[in-house]
Design a protein around this motif. Structure first.
Motif, PDB file in Angstrom:
ATOM      1  N   TRP A 180       0.827  -1.211   0.000  1.00 19.47           N
ATOM      2  CA  TRP A 180       0.000   0.000   0.000  1.00 19.47           C
ATOM      3  C   TRP A 180       0.860   1.260   0.000  1.00 19.47           C
ATOM      4  O   TRP A 180       0.579   2.238  -0.690  1.00 19.47           O
ATOM      5  CB  TRP A 180      -0.935  -0.009   1.199  1.00 19.47           C
ATOM      6  CG  TRP A 180      -1.661   1.281   1.431  1.00 19.47           C
ATOM      7  CD1 TRP A 180      -1.310   2.273   2.310  1.00 19.47           C
ATOM      8  CD2 TRP A 180      -2.838   1.750   0.765  1.00 19.47           C
ATOM      9  NE1 TRP A 180      -2.200   3.312   2.241  1.00 19.47           N
ATOM     10  CE2 TRP A 180      -3.148   3.025   1.304  1.00 19.47           C
ATOM     11  CE3 TRP A 180      -3.663   1.213  -0.222  1.00 19.47           C
ATOM     12  CZ2 TRP A 180      -4.241   3.765   0.884  1.00 19.47           C
ATOM     13  CZ3 TRP A 180      -4.751   1.953  -0.646  1.00 19.47           C
ATOM     14  CH2 TRP A 180      -5.038   3.206  -0.098  1.00 19.47           C
ATOM     15  N   ALA A 181       1.929   1.223   0.783  1.00 19.82           N
ATOM     16  CA  ALA A 181       2.797   2.399   0.904  1.00 19.82           C
ATOM     17  C   ALA A 181       3.655   2.615  -0.330  1.00 19.82           C
ATOM     18  O   ALA A 181       3.978   3.757  -0.685  1.00 19.82           O
ATOM     19  CB  ALA A 181       3.688   2.272   2.135  1.00 19.82           C
ATOM     20  N   GLN A 182       4.019   1.521  -1.022  1.00 16.44           N
ATOM     21  CA  GLN A 182       4.992   1.640  -2.102  1.00 16.44           C
ATOM     22  C   GLN A 182       4.386   1.486  -3.499  1.00 16.44           C
ATOM     23  O   GLN A 182       4.948   2.008  -4.465  1.00 16.44           O
ATOM     24  CB  GLN A 182       6.093   0.582  -1.917  1.00 16.44           C
ATOM     25  CG  GLN A 182       6.872   0.765  -0.624  1.00 16.44           C
ATOM     26  CD  GLN A 182       7.960  -0.280  -0.460  1.00 16.44           C
ATOM     27  OE1 GLN A 182       8.162  -1.138  -1.315  1.00 16.44           O
ATOM     28  NE2 GLN A 182       8.676  -0.209   0.657  1.00 16.44           N
ATOM     29  N   ARG A 183       3.271   0.785  -3.621  1.00 19.40           N
ATOM     30  CA  ARG A 183       2.728   0.522  -4.961  1.00 19.40           C
ATOM     31  C   ARG A 183       1.219   0.325  -4.864  1.00 19.40           C
ATOM     32  O   ARG A 183       0.721  -0.789  -4.775  1.00 19.40           O
ATOM     33  CB  ARG A 183       3.390  -0.734  -5.534  1.00 19.40           C
ATOM     34  CG  ARG A 183       3.143  -0.946  -7.007  1.00 19.40           C
ATOM     35  CD  ARG A 183       4.036  -0.083  -7.845  1.00 19.40           C
ATOM     36  NE  ARG A 183       3.925  -0.391  -9.249  1.00 19.40           N
ATOM     37  CZ  ARG A 183       4.669   0.155 -10.202  1.00 19.40           C
ATOM     38  NH1 ARG A 183       5.566   1.066  -9.888  1.00 19.40           N
ATOM     39  NH2 ARG A 183       4.516  -0.175 -11.449  1.00 19.40           N
ATOM     40  N   ARG A 184       0.463   1.417  -4.874  1.00 18.89           N
ATOM     41  CA  ARG A 184      -0.974   1.352  -4.657  1.00 18.89           C
ATOM     42  C   ARG A 184      -1.706   0.459  -5.674  1.00 18.89           C
ATOM     43  O   ARG A 184      -2.577  -0.319  -5.286  1.00 18.89           O
ATOM     44  CB  ARG A 184      -1.577   2.765  -4.684  1.00 18.89           C
ATOM     45  CG  ARG A 184      -1.097   3.666  -3.553  1.00 18.89           C
ATOM     46  CD  ARG A 184      -1.678   3.272  -2.231  1.00 18.89           C
ATOM     47  NE  ARG A 184      -1.140   4.060  -1.140  1.00 18.89           N
ATOM     48  CZ  ARG A 184      -1.624   5.232  -0.745  1.00 18.89           C
ATOM     49  NH1 ARG A 184      -2.662   5.772  -1.367  1.00 18.89           N
ATOM     50  NH2 ARG A 184      -1.075   5.876   0.272  1.00 18.89           N
ATOM     51  N   PRO A 185      -1.415   0.554  -6.975  1.00 13.30           N
ATOM     52  CA  PRO A 185      -2.145  -0.313  -7.925  1.00 13.30           C
ATOM     53  C   PRO A 185      -1.995  -1.797  -7.615  1.00 13.30           C
ATOM     54  O   PRO A 185      -2.956  -2.562  -7.724  1.00 13.30           O
ATOM     55  CB  PRO A 185      -1.520   0.055  -9.278  1.00 13.30           C
ATOM     56  CG  PRO A 185      -1.000   1.435  -9.085  1.00 13.30           C
ATOM     57  CD  PRO A 185      -0.517   1.481  -7.671  1.00 13.30           C
ATOM     58  N   GLU A 186      -0.790  -2.228  -7.209  1.00 15.18           N
ATOM     59  CA  GLU A 186      -0.575  -3.636  -6.902  1.00 15.18           C
ATOM     60  C   GLU A 186      -1.298  -4.028  -5.611  1.00 15.18           C
ATOM     61  O   GLU A 186      -1.700  -5.187  -5.448  1.00 15.18           O
ATOM     62  CB  GLU A 186       0.924  -3.933  -6.806  1.00 15.18           C
ATOM     63  CG  GLU A 186       1.639  -3.832  -8.136  1.00 15.18           C
ATOM     64  CD  GLU A 186       3.094  -4.255  -8.057  1.00 15.18           C
ATOM     65  OE1 GLU A 186       3.457  -4.918  -7.047  1.00 15.18           O
ATOM     66  OE2 GLU A 186       3.863  -3.929  -8.973  1.00 15.18           O
TER      67      GLU A 186
END
Length: 226
Positions: free
Chosen positions: A38-44
Motif C-alpha cells: 500500500w505504501a509503495q505501490r498502490r495499484p498492486e
C-alpha cells in the motif's frame, strides 16, 4: 499426514478439520506485506486485495485467473502512458531527466527524448503526440531530434509505422532524426522494417555523449563555413 494418517484424519470431526484449515489460512494473510505494498505501490495493493476477496468468496482458481488478468491490465495501463522524459544539461556538465511537459534542449537545436518503455501499438500514439509537441514547442527551432532508446526492448509493426511517419514529418521540417543507445535486438528489428536504411545508418549512435559530440562538430563546422 496425508500419506500415512488419512485414516485418523477421516475420523476427525468436520469442525476440527475446518479449524485446522482456518488457522492455516490465517497464517497466509500477510498484513505487514499488504501495508508495505500500500505504501509503495498502490495499484498492486488493489490487485492483491481484490484477488484475496475473490479467493475467499468465490474460489482459489477464479482468484488466480483474476490476479493474472488484473496484473496484465496494470502492465498495459503503465506501458500505454509510459513515463518518458527529456534529457537536459545539469550544472556538472552532464544531463538530468526533466518531464516532457517542461522540456529543455541539451544543446541549442538538439533535443534528446528518452522513451521509457517498449514501443508497441498501445503507446505508439503517445510517441507520435509527444514528439510532435516537443518539436512544435521547441525554442530555438530544432536541427536534431534524438530518441534515446536504452529502455526500448522491442518495436512492433505499429510502432515501426509511427517511427516512419515521425521521420517523414521531421525531415519535412528540416530536422534530423537520430537514435542513441539502441540495443542490438531493436537494431535488428529496425533493419527488418527497413527503417535503418530510411533514417540512415549514420543516424545511430552508441551513447548520448556521441550524439552531443557529433552535433557539436556539425555546429562548429557550420559556423566556420563562410
Amino acid at each position: 499426514m496425508l500419506l500415512f494418517l488419512t485414516g485418523p484424519l477421516a475420523n476427525m470431526p468436520g469442525a476440527v478439520l475446518s479449524a485446522v484449515v482456518f488457522l492455516v489460512g490465517v497464517e497466509l494473510i500477510d498484513v505487514k506485506g499488504m501495508r508495505k505494498i500500500w505504501a509503495q505501490r498502490r495499484p498492486e495493493f488493489w490487485v492483491a486485495l481484490i484477488t484475496a476477496v475473490v479467493v475467499v468468496f468465490v474460489g482459489v482458481e477464479q482468484g488466480i485467473l483474476l490476479a493474472m488478468a488484473l496484473s496484465l491490465m496494470e502492465h498495459v495501463r503503465r506501458s500505454y502512458r509510459s513515463q518518458n522524459v527529456v534529457l537536459a544539461p545539469d550544472k556538472m556538465g552532464g544531463w538530468r531527466a526533466v518531464p516532457v511537459a517542461t522540456p529543455e534542449q541539451l544543446r541549442p537545436g538538439l533535443l534528446v527524448y528518452r522513451f521509457a518503455h517498449t514501443m508497441y501499438y498501445a503507446n505508439a500514439q503517445q510517441l507520435s503526440e509527444q514528439v510532435a509537441d516537443l518539436v512544435n514547442g521547441a525554442e530555438p527551432p530544432l536541427a536534431w531530434f534524438c530518441i534515446e532508446a536504452s529502455a526500448v526492448a522491442d518495436v512492433d509493426f505499429s510502432a515501426a509505422a509511427t517511427l516512419r511517419e515521425i521521420h517523414g514529418i521531421l525531415t519535412g521540417q528540416g530536422i534530423r532524426l537520430v537514435f542513441a543507445d539502441v540495443v542490438d535486438l531493436v537494431k535488428a528489428e529496425l533493419d527488418r522494417y527497413a527503417l535503418t536504411d530510411l533514417i540512415g545508418k549514420d543516424a545511430f549512435y552508441a551513447t548520448v555523449s556521441d550524439v552531443v559530440s557529433a552535433y557539436d562538430q556539425k555546429s562548429a563546422g557550420s559556423e566556420a563555413r563562410p
